[in-house]
Design an enzyme around this catalytic site. Structure first.
Site, short mmCIF file in Angstrom:
data_model
loop_
_atom_site.label_atom_id
_atom_site.label_comp_id
_atom_site.label_asym_id
_atom_site.label_seq_id
_atom_site.Cartn_x
_atom_site.Cartn_y
_atom_site.Cartn_z
N LYS A 65 0.94 -1.21 0.01
CA LYS A 65 -0.05 0.18 0.03
C LYS A 65 0.85 1.08 0.01
O LYS A 65 1.73 1.50 1.04
CB LYS A 65 -0.91 -0.06 1.28
CG LYS A 65 -1.83 1.22 1.34
CD LYS A 65 -2.77 1.29 0.40
CE LYS A 65 -4.03 0.32 0.57
NZ LYS A 65 -5.07 0.61 -0.52
N ASP A 111 0.07 -0.11 -4.90
CA ASP A 111 -0.97 0.61 -4.99
C ASP A 111 -1.10 2.12 -4.10
O ASP A 111 -1.11 2.28 -2.76
CB ASP A 111 -2.41 -0.27 -4.28
CG ASP A 111 -3.67 0.53 -4.17
OD1 ASP A 111 -3.79 1.59 -4.86
OD2 ASP A 111 -4.63 0.13 -3.42
N ASN A 153 -3.13 4.54 -4.35
CA ASN A 153 -4.49 4.89 -4.09
C ASN A 153 -4.73 6.35 -4.92
O ASN A 153 -5.20 7.33 -4.35
CB ASN A 153 -4.76 5.32 -2.77
CG ASN A 153 -5.38 3.92 -2.34
OD1 ASN A 153 -4.74 3.45 -1.07
ND2 ASN A 153 -6.31 3.32 -2.72
N HIS A 178 -10.30 -6.96 -4.55
CA HIS A 178 -9.98 -5.90 -3.32
C HIS A 178 -10.41 -6.21 -2.07
O HIS A 178 -11.38 -7.09 -1.89
CB HIS A 178 -10.79 -4.65 -3.82
CG HIS A 178 -10.98 -3.57 -2.78
ND1 HIS A 178 -11.80 -3.31 -1.99
CD2 HIS A 178 -9.92 -2.76 -2.36
CE1 HIS A 178 -11.72 -2.31 -1.26
NE2 HIS A 178 -10.41 -1.80 -1.28
N ARG A 222 -15.83 5.22 9.69
CA ARG A 222 -14.38 5.48 9.45
C ARG A 222 -13.99 6.96 8.80
O ARG A 222 -14.51 7.15 7.84
CB ARG A 222 -14.08 4.13 8.48
CG ARG A 222 -12.58 4.09 8.17
CD ARG A 222 -12.20 3.04 7.18
NE ARG A 222 -10.91 3.05 6.61
CZ ARG A 222 -10.38 2.26 5.75
NH1 ARG A 222 -10.99 1.17 5.57
NH2 ARG A 222 -9.14 2.46 5.40
#
Length: 423
Positions: free
Chosen positions: A190, A218, A220, A317, A403
């Protein structure tokens, strides 16, 4: 099939380490919801979904609308959920699963009920959910070691068992721990946390430490198309795919035309309406399915078949999840012929290893980095009601109701400002 007599939606909370990402950092508590559908002949089926307060409201409204429906009538169930949602839009607070829309919201609300009903149908017929999806093409589903930059522990708590990972050496040590414990045969980092050159160094360190293991990163959508092309060019030969380096279908298409590896996404293409433009622009080479927001297992299987038609590879995912979701993911992946990359999972990060799961132990276990398909009917897992009560009590006490990785990060770094294409 028998009719739905009652549905229970139970919010739960469980411990989550301080995992860093482009939006901030995971809070100490992860939220989920457990859906139990009971029919008039006493059978029950399980589903799992997000636990944010606004999503819970929609799940409860849908549960009321589904009571009395035939548990085997997929299209009627979907229509009832869509009517209960109306024109509403649910957008995840952390922003890591793409833009919200009404269609995606309906699919997200429907998904746990569909999984629960397939679990019911499987139990009623003595068949596994994977059998209901066309039959398994693999007996065990490979998952990837999901690596995160992280703090040693939450600031108000002791260091956790994983320790800190804030540089290439820390990431390699983390990978050795997860590979050693679970036997993973592929790695995912990540990114989007540190400047790209630091994350390039981490990828190279992983390549040196684990030669031959497929590797992906990744960020994002934290990079511009220009930065994405530079990173992709520098990491030629090191990555099986580059996931969501730049924002949007157009940004991804610009990068895809200039880098040597395929691009993957679970942010630019997150609902059915995104597929035609993504295909037309040749923006992606790999789609990360997620039944939680693609409308459940049957609709995800339909998307997988479409991807096969257009030569798009598949992975899966993961968000912070419990065992019901891991079971559903495993059944879907086992019955998807063209799933050609290991799936993501957060399972190693969560407290399931300490008994904090809502399913009875023993049904799911990693072997050589893969989860064997549970042999029992339906999902092959059973609800642990005592554990559910514990996790629900944790939800009541923890005080977290949605969250928000960014707000939690700002408690410790007030100037933190997440932004797509920040580098």
């Amino acid at each position: 099939m028998t009719r739905i007599r009652e549905i229970t939606v139970t919010p739960v909370a469980f411990r989550d380490p301080p995992l860093l990402n482009a939006a901030g950092v995971h809070e100490p508590w992860a939220l989920r919801s457990v859906v139990e559908v009971v029919t008039d002949d006493g059978l029950s089926g399980l589903g799992e979904s997000y636990g944010d307060a606004s999503h819970l409201d929609r799940l409860r409204a849908a549960a009321e609308a589904l009571t009395g429906a035939d548990a085997g009538h997929h299209h009627d169930l979907y229509a009832r959920v869509a009517a209960s949602v109306g024109t509403g839009v649910f957008t995840d607070q952390h922003g890591l699963t793409g833009a919200g829309s009404n269609g995606k919201t309906v699919d997200s609300v429907f998904a746990p009920f569909e999984v629960a009903c397939l679990d019911l149908v499987g139990k009623a017929t003595g068949r596994r959910v994977a059998d209901l999806l066309g039959g398994p093409v693999r007996d065990a589903v490979p998952y990837s070691a999901y690596l995160f930059y992280k703090w040693a522990g939450h600031p108000d708590a002791p260091e956790d068992r994983f320790g800190a990972a804030l540089d290439p050496d820390g990431i390699v040590a983390q990978a050795r721990l997860l590979v050693g414990e679970y036997g993973f045969r592929s790695l995912k980092l990540k990114g989007g946390v540190f400047p790209p050159d630091e994350e390039i160094a981490a990828v190279r360190a992983l390549t040196d430490a684990f030669p031959g293991l497929p590797l992906r990163i990744d960020p994002n959508a934290a990079w511009t198309p220009e930065t994405s092309v530079r990173v992709g060019t520098e990491l030629a030969g090191a990555l099986e795919y580059l996931e969501d380096p730049a924002p949007g279908i157009e940004g991804m298409a610009e990068v895809a035309a200039k880098v040597p590896m395929p691009l993957a996404t679970n942010m630019a293409v997150v609902t059915h309406a995104h597929l035609p433009p993504a295909i037309a622009h040749r923006a992606i080479g790999v789609l990360l399915l997620d039944h939680h927001y693609w409308g459940g297992l049957l609709k995800s299987a339909q998307v997988a078949a479409l991807c096969a038609t257009f030569g798009i590879g598949l992975s899966m995912h993961s968000n912070s999840h419990l065992g019901i979701s891991l079971a559903a993911m495993t059944h879907l992946a086992a019955a998807t012929p063209n799933l050609d990359h290991s799936c993501d999972t957060h399972t190693p990060w969560l407290t399931v290893r300490d008994g904090q799961d809502v399913i009875a132990p023993g049904a799911l276990a990693f072997a050589g980095g893969a989860v064997p398909l549970p042999p029992g009917p339906g999902l092959g897992v059973e609800l642990d009601r005592d554990a559910l009560a514990v996790l629900h009590e944790q939800y009541e006490r923890c005080g977290v109701r949605r969250r928000d990785d960014t707000a939690y990060m700002r408690r410790f770094h007030p100037g933190f400002a997440p932004a797509r294409a920040r580098w």
